[in-house]
Write a protein that holds these residues in place. Sequence first.
Motif, PDB file in Angstrom:
ATOM      1  N   LEU A   1      54.090  31.268  56.005  1.00 31.75           N
ATOM      2  CA  LEU A   1      53.094  32.577  56.757  1.00 31.75           C
ATOM      3  C   LEU A   1      53.923  33.207  57.740  1.00 31.75           C
ATOM      4  O   LEU A   1      54.010  34.423  57.844  1.00 31.75           O
ATOM      5  CB  LEU A   1      51.751  32.123  57.313  1.00 31.75           C
ATOM      6  CG  LEU A   1      50.875  31.774  55.800  1.00 31.75           C
ATOM      7  CD1 LEU A   1      49.584  31.243  56.610  1.00 31.75           C
ATOM      8  CD2 LEU A   1      50.472  32.843  55.223  1.00 31.75           C
TER       9      LEU A   1
ATOM     10  N   THR B   1      52.614  36.669  59.291  1.00 28.67           N
ATOM     11  CA  THR B   1      51.550  36.086  60.123  1.00 28.67           C
ATOM     12  C   THR B   1      51.880  35.014  60.919  1.00 28.67           C
ATOM     13  O   THR B   1      52.470  33.712  60.532  1.00 28.67           O
ATOM     14  CB  THR B   1      50.546  35.602  58.950  1.00 28.67           C
ATOM     15  OG1 THR B   1      50.297  36.677  58.190  1.00 28.67           O
ATOM     16  CG2 THR B   1      49.479  35.240  59.641  1.00 28.67           C
TER      17      THR B   1
ATOM     18  N   ALA C   1      44.497  33.525  61.171  1.00 30.04           N
ATOM     19  CA  ALA C   1      45.778  32.929  60.663  1.00 30.04           C
ATOM     20  C   ALA C   1      45.744  31.438  60.297  1.00 30.04           C
ATOM     21  O   ALA C   1      46.449  31.009  59.359  1.00 30.04           O
ATOM     22  CB  ALA C   1      46.879  33.350  61.776  1.00 30.04           C
TER      23      ALA C   1
END
Length: 80
Positions: A26, A31, A58
């Motif tokens: 991620l 992110t 997240a």
Amino acid sequence: MKSYVVELPGADATAGERARTAAEQLTREGTAVRLVRSVYAPEHETCRLVFEAVAPDAVELAGRRAGFTYTRIVEGERPT
């Protein structure tokens, strides 16, 4: 970034590594989320994961990517 803690009942010893891999993927995708530490307690069949992230969303996304379902994400103190 803030610190978040999640508990995974019924988890196994691979939970921490799966969470770390998901968080790293991620982050590469934009992110910001990082697994700080995992604590696996086999006698209780549970694992606690400590993340740093900009928002609990997240952390939720990292969990879904790792195949977890969190019932609760708790904001904690900044890890040291």
